[in-house]
Design a protein around this motif. Structure first.
Motif, PDB file in Angstrom:
ATOM      1  N   PHE A 206      14.276  65.606  82.552  1.00 27.17           N
ATOM      2  CA  PHE A 206      15.796  65.196  83.135  1.00 27.17           C
ATOM      3  C   PHE A 206      15.925  65.963  84.552  1.00 27.17           C
ATOM      4  O   PHE A 206      16.474  65.116  85.285  1.00 27.17           O
ATOM      5  N   LEU A 207      15.740  67.035  84.584  1.00 25.74           N
ATOM      6  CA  LEU A 207      15.861  67.918  85.761  1.00 25.74           C
ATOM      7  C   LEU A 207      14.974  67.008  87.002  1.00 25.74           C
ATOM      8  O   LEU A 207      15.508  66.891  87.962  1.00 25.74           O
TER       9      LEU A 207
ATOM     10  N   TYR B 156      21.098  58.212  94.062  1.00 26.57           N
ATOM     11  CA  TYR B 156      21.480  57.576  92.635  1.00 26.57           C
ATOM     12  C   TYR B 156      22.070  58.753  91.921  1.00 26.57           C
ATOM     13  O   TYR B 156      21.756  59.939  92.175  1.00 26.57           O
ATOM     14  N   TYR B 157      23.221  58.365  91.095  1.00 28.43           N
ATOM     15  CA  TYR B 157      23.623  59.151  90.261  1.00 28.43           C
ATOM     16  C   TYR B 157      23.006  59.001  88.856  1.00 28.43           C
ATOM     17  O   TYR B 157      22.832  57.818  88.760  1.00 28.43           O
ATOM     18  N   ILE B 158      23.031  60.246  88.140  1.00 24.38           N
ATOM     19  CA  ILE B 158      22.281  59.970  86.725  1.00 24.38           C
ATOM     20  C   ILE B 158      23.437  59.842  85.649  1.00 24.38           C
ATOM     21  O   ILE B 158      24.017  61.038  85.546  1.00 24.38           O
ATOM     22  N   LEU B 159      23.440  59.060  84.714  1.00 25.43           N
ATOM     23  CA  LEU B 159      24.247  59.185  83.854  1.00 25.43           C
ATOM     24  C   LEU B 159      23.413  59.274  82.405  1.00 25.43           C
ATOM     25  O   LEU B 159      22.649  58.700  82.094  1.00 25.43           O
ATOM     26  N   LEU B 160      23.738  60.758  81.837  1.00 25.42           N
ATOM     27  CA  LEU B 160      22.900  61.020  80.725  1.00 25.42           C
ATOM     28  C   LEU B 160      23.556  60.763  79.433  1.00 25.42           C
ATOM     29  O   LEU B 160      24.707  61.014  79.213  1.00 25.42           O
ATOM     30  N   THR B 161      22.607  60.210  78.426  1.00 23.60           N
ATOM     31  CA  THR B 161      23.409  59.966  77.076  1.00 23.60           C
ATOM     32  C   THR B 161      22.369  60.280  76.095  1.00 23.60           C
ATOM     33  O   THR B 161      21.133  59.857  76.187  1.00 23.60           O
TER      34      THR B 161
ATOM     35  N   ALA C 241      16.722  61.621  91.965  1.00 22.32           N
ATOM     36  CA  ALA C 241      17.852  60.926  92.023  1.00 22.32           C
ATOM     37  C   ALA C 241      18.727  61.246  93.431  1.00 22.32           C
ATOM     38  O   ALA C 241      19.448  60.488  94.156  1.00 22.32           O
ATOM     39  N   ARG C 242      18.805  62.493  93.656  1.00 23.10           N
ATOM     40  CA  ARG C 242      19.439  62.944  94.696  1.00 23.10           C
ATOM     41  C   ARG C 242      18.964  62.838  95.892  1.00 23.10           C
ATOM     42  O   ARG C 242      19.591  62.283  97.230  1.00 23.10           O
TER      43      ARG C 242
ATOM     44  N   GLU D 228      16.743  63.946  88.167  1.00 18.06           N
ATOM     45  CA  GLU D 228      17.812  64.457  88.808  1.00 18.06           C
ATOM     46  C   GLU D 228      17.542  64.789  90.327  1.00 18.06           C
ATOM     47  O   GLU D 228      18.224  64.290  91.317  1.00 18.06           O
ATOM     48  N   PHE D 229      16.427  65.522  90.546  1.00 13.70           N
ATOM     49  CA  PHE D 229      15.934  65.982  91.731  1.00 13.70           C
ATOM     50  C   PHE D 229      15.864  64.772  92.766  1.00 13.70           C
ATOM     51  O   PHE D 229      16.305  64.490  93.957  1.00 13.70           O
TER      52      PHE D 229
ATOM     53  N   PHE E 265      27.227  53.161  79.036  1.00 14.34           N
ATOM     54  CA  PHE E 265      26.910  52.735  80.349  1.00 14.34           C
ATOM     55  C   PHE E 265      26.283  51.422  80.582  1.00 14.34           C
ATOM     56  O   PHE E 265      26.166  50.863  81.595  1.00 14.34           O
TER      57      PHE E 265
ATOM     58  N   SER F  83      27.412  49.723  84.015  1.00 13.79           N
ATOM     59  CA  SER F  83      27.480  51.021  84.610  1.00 13.79           C
ATOM     60  C   SER F  83      26.408  51.680  85.331  1.00 13.79           C
ATOM     61  O   SER F  83      26.234  52.754  86.188  1.00 13.79           O
TER      62      SER F  83
END
Lengths: 341, 341
Positions: free
Chosen positions: B83-84, B95-100, B90-91, B87-88, B115, B120
DNA sequence: ATAACTCGGTTAAACGTTTAACTAAAATTT
DNA sequence: AAATTTTAGTTAAACGTTTAACCGAGTTAT
């Protein structure tokens, strides 16, 4: 094809305003019409466009979650569990969480998290200690903010804190009750309110028991409370003090480092030295021996923080709130009664 | 007060369209005007409203990240690291990440991640094994999707996979080279492609070395590859086979369980039994002895997956892609040459 | 000299909602 | 019965962008 409010309106034979009122329950609509609209929504599988709602409402429906790289990357899933708690509650409240990690050596000129710059969040949750200049910059954006496990210097926001003082007392009392009197405290980063409160609890417990506080049993010169620091701290302590029979480490990470040093150097835990940590991270169970520690309800802290933030967001007025979450002694096998000499 | 494109236009003395063109580099604007606009943007600290951009573009700027509860909650930070990585990247990509997280026993009637329902996200990243019926439901939404560390039954999407076969070969070869011939395989959930590929690698390595494959040295009847399963699997194996000198556990979690059992029962590792894991999670370093394992580049996998998804999103055409990330043998102290009887 | 392009911009519609202001009909008050 | 209020809905503006269509002034080609 995604359906819009227009499609629903046409399907139900009403204006789009009526559909909006039905969706938001914001005006009284006859139950007959309401049912027609609801039916149309269902049959078209309609879901309002977030972008449109956000644009007109001026909200984003997002919460920013900030913590430092090292907190996010650390082995013990402490802040990760807190994050999970916020995510659970965000689900209930209909918010999305945007997570970002930042450099612990945040520079004056480093860019703020992009969700702040781009106005992509309605509020912020900060977990753990972050640099003071970052706090200043963030607070200038006037976003409702909740701090978890840290007290910013300028006290401004709702806080969710661990009852560290009580935890320090419990840990130290536990050792005292087992008959120990030469109890060391292994700490770090003494400017961190959480850690210094644990030390305060340690001192208070000793005072209460009429045991003299000896500064040479207190090691707090490490910068970060991690495993390596724990290893090195106990090493330097034992090189000067042979008669220590118990150690209270300010968190489990340091306790694990302490345990590694003790195991490596033929100290038997708990026979020779009792050891207690703080946090109760998963790794504790797998240690040899399993670590006695003070449990911190991490997921619950996340939930409480999110509730607090959502509350602030809804009421607009920022109720200066402070939640102190209780801790709990978890007795495992790293502590025992003092051995007779 | 938040500034809008109008404020910038006024400040720079141009139309809002011109400002938009400058921001997006979408039309040629004289460098003189461009500079004026840029200056105005800076002086007003202007950042475009995401909602407005999203509304008009029909995009959300969000990526959904799905994994099961148990994967998210497991002690070893395996999927968390992945995930990390996402996220890196995505930055970088904006983009933003929506985690579920979702229930591993996803029911036919359980609601999809919100989402997806609320439109979303522009795309989805799925990490690890998720239930087949969830895959079906998700794919009906036709969102670009990238799978990490799992091959969905209906092969449809770009994949980022570990080179499990190669890793299984490397691990087993390492033990063979140390002189072992009675090598056990401790696995679980044999329907999981990753785990069964590791077993395949094990078998292939034995074949290559002309060592007979013995089914009573292979334990794969646990449902989940976790510590407890590892503990129980090695227990039942050793109760029937006394002559095992080496164990290849299908992942580090099981290896830790195995190690715990061996430590608890006076087997010396690696003197009596060599042990190798798979994944290289943080906990491995703190074990006694530190675990030899096959390193999986977790952060990099996340980065690659996000790159793949962003690429798909930009080009629109879903290039059926498959990235096989290489693994690496990390020799630590839990394996050694076979002891002479 | 005029037609045809190019350059550097502007105007205005569109995206999908919310909500203030309005209205017509029904119900209530006087 | 007229005046007033309530009910149940509609109309249209606004949110902050992007972008197709347009336009006037130079420039180039004929």
């Amino acid at each position: 094809m995604k359906s819009t409010i227009k499609d629903v309106a046409k399907e139900a034979g009403v204006s789009i305003a009526t559909v909006s009122f039905v969706i938001n329950n914001s005006k009284h609509i006859s139950s007959e019409t309401k049912n027609r609209v609801l039916k149309a929504i269902k049959s078209l599988n309609y879901h309002p466009s977030k972008s449109a709602v956000n644009l007109v409402s001026g909200k984003t429906g997002n919460i920013g979650f900030i913590l430092t790289d090292d907190h996010f990357l650390r082995t013990e899933p402490f802040y990760t569990s807190i994050f999970l708690g916020t995510e659970f509650e965000a689900r209930n409240a209909g918010y999305y969480i945007l997570l970002t990690s930042i450099n612990p050596d945040f520079n004056k000129n480093d860019p703020l998290p992009r969700f702040i710059l781009n106005n992509s969040v309605d509020g912020i949750i900060v977990a753990g200690k972050i640099p003071a200049n970052l706090i200043d910059r963030i607070s200038s954006y006037n976003l409702p903010t909740v701090y978890i496990d840290y007290i910013p210097t300028k006290n401004c926001c709702p806080l969710v804190l661990i009852d560290n003082l009580q935890g320090g007392l419990m840990a130290t009392n536990h050792l005292i009750e087992l008959g120990h009197t030469n109890i060391a405290f292994i700490g770090a980063d003494i400017e961190h309110p959480s850690l210094s409160d644990r030390l305060k609890g340690y001192k208070q417990a000793l005072e209460n028991a009429k045991i003299q506080i000896k500064n040479n049993l207190i090691v707090t010169n490490s910068k970060y409370p991690d495993r390596v620091s724990g290893y090195n701290s106990i090493k330097s302590l034992l090189s000067k003090n042979k008669n220590v029979t118990a150690v209270f480490a300010c968190n489990d990470a340091m306790a694990i480092g302490v345990l590694n040093y003790l195991n490596d150097n033929d100290y038997k835990v708990p026979k020779d030295i009792s050891l207690i940590g703080f946090d109760d991270v998963e790794a504790d169970l797998m240690l040899n021996p399993p670590l006695t520690t003070i449990r911190v309800p991490k997921i619950e802290m996340g939930i409480e923080a999110m509730k607090l933030l959502v509350n602030t967001l809804k009421n607009k007025k920022s109720l200066l709130n402070k939640i102190l979450v209780p801790v709990e002694l978890i007795e495992r096998e790293s502590t025992s009664t003092i051995r007779k000499k």
